[in-house]
Motif scaffolding. Structure first.
Motif, PDB file in Angstrom:
ATOM      1  N   HIS A  80       0.842  -1.193   0.000  1.00 21.69           N
ATOM      2  CA  HIS A  80       0.000   0.000   0.000  1.00 21.69           C
ATOM      3  C   HIS A  80       0.875   1.239   0.000  1.00 21.69           C
ATOM      4  O   HIS A  80       2.078   1.185   0.286  1.00 21.69           O
ATOM      5  N   ASP A  81       0.259   2.367  -0.325  1.00 25.21           N
ATOM      6  CA  ASP A  81       0.925   3.663  -0.203  1.00 25.21           C
ATOM      7  C   ASP A  81      -0.109   4.683   0.257  1.00 25.21           C
ATOM      8  O   ASP A  81      -1.227   4.311   0.646  1.00 25.21           O
ATOM      9  N   HIS A  84      -3.332   4.484  -2.085  1.00 18.54           N
ATOM     10  CA  HIS A  84      -4.149   3.269  -2.200  1.00 18.54           C
ATOM     11  C   HIS A  84      -3.794   2.271  -1.118  1.00 18.54           C
ATOM     12  O   HIS A  84      -2.617   2.046  -0.837  1.00 18.54           O
ATOM     13  N   ASP A  94      -7.662  -0.422  -9.043  1.00 16.93           N
ATOM     14  CA  ASP A  94      -7.107   0.750  -9.719  1.00 16.93           C
ATOM     15  C   ASP A  94      -5.914   0.301 -10.562  1.00 16.93           C
ATOM     16  O   ASP A  94      -5.004  -0.350 -10.047  1.00 16.93           O
ATOM     17  N   HIS A  97      -2.373   1.404  -9.237  1.00 15.81           N
ATOM     18  CA  HIS A  97      -1.992   0.666  -8.030  1.00 15.81           C
ATOM     19  C   HIS A  97      -1.607  -0.771  -8.386  1.00 15.81           C
ATOM     20  O   HIS A  97      -0.588  -1.296  -7.892  1.00 15.81           O
ATOM     21  N   LYS A 100       1.792  -0.886 -10.074  1.00 15.35           N
ATOM     22  CA  LYS A 100       2.897  -0.724  -9.128  1.00 15.35           C
ATOM     23  C   LYS A 100       3.132  -2.015  -8.348  1.00 15.35           C
ATOM     24  O   LYS A 100       4.278  -2.412  -8.119  1.00 15.35           O
TER      25      LYS A 100
END
Length: 234
Positions: A80-81, A84, A94, A97, A100
């Motif tokens: 996560h970040d 998101h 998404d 997301h 990544k």
């Protein structure tokens, strides 16, 4: 560690993270390797898991060092970040997301295998181990959700298994495995640890995995294992 030939090099990638730092510290404290090389975005040379040129450069510089590489431990990962978190529903999927997650959790480790597996010692025990996750198991998925993380770790497991087949042809004594480190109190999984789970410190997880790495041999190569070395379902 006693199963690896003495005087070799161990490499920890993602060594600035919670598990990576703990693993590098544990390897140095153990004393079974002559040198422990810590690599990450802030190391010299820098290695960014989403940048193949930095991975290739780090591998080339490592190959130029004196010593035989017998352990490469990949402790990178992304869940996560700030933008998101893990998806609770398909409505939250998404593409950025998910992209990544695959870049860090699957493509990056694949590139590590591309550049670092050829550095492993051609004879005697040598190992590439990467951190996977139990939630990447398709057979063990009973709750759903966490689409990007689950799928990217499942992809990683397939990549490890596939690379292990090729590695066996080139280095029959070598081991290539995906390891679930347990639920560890780090920035990645700590915020999502549910009450009642056995939450480990990074040092506890690293210590258990280190003992497991010492026990594994070529017959375990290509496996998806927990931190105790037990097989997990695909």
């Amino acid at each position: 560690m006693t199963s690896f030939p003495q005087g070799a090099i161990a490499v920890v990638i993602g060594a600035s993270g919670g598990i990576g730092r703990a693993m590098a510290d544990a390897l140095e404290a153990d004393g079974g390797f002559a040198k422990v090389v810590r690599l990450g975005r802030s190391s010299v040379p820098a290695l960014d898991i989403v940048s193949e040129p930095t991975i290739a450069r780090a591998a080339t510089e490592l190959a130029d060092q004196a010593g035989i590489v017998r352990l490469v431990f990949d402790a990178t990962g992304f869940l996560h970040d700030d933008a998101h978190g893990p998806e609770k529903s398909w409505k939250e999927i998404d593409p950025d997301h998910m992209q990544k997650a695959f870049a860090v959790n699957a493509i990056g480790p694949a590139l590590l295998m591309k550049h670092f597996l050829p550095l492993l010692a051609p004879h005697g025990k040598a190992m590439f181990a990467t951190l996977s996750a139990k939630v990447g198991s398709i057979g063990d998925n009973h709750l759903g959700g966490w689409y990007a993380y689950r799928a990217s770790k499942a992809a990683l497991n397939q990549l490890v298994h596939t690379a292990a087949i090729e590695l066996k042809r080139r280095r029959p004594d070598a081991v290539c495995v995906a390891l679930h480190p347990g639920t560890v109190d780090t920035g990645l999984s700590g915020p999502f640890a549910k009450t009642g789970l056995d939450v480990l410190t990074p040092a506890e997880s690293a210590s258990t995995m280190l003992a497991t790495l010492d026990r594994l041999d070529a017959k375990h190569s290509g496996g998806f294992l927990d931190r105790f070395g037990e097989l997990l379902p695909w």
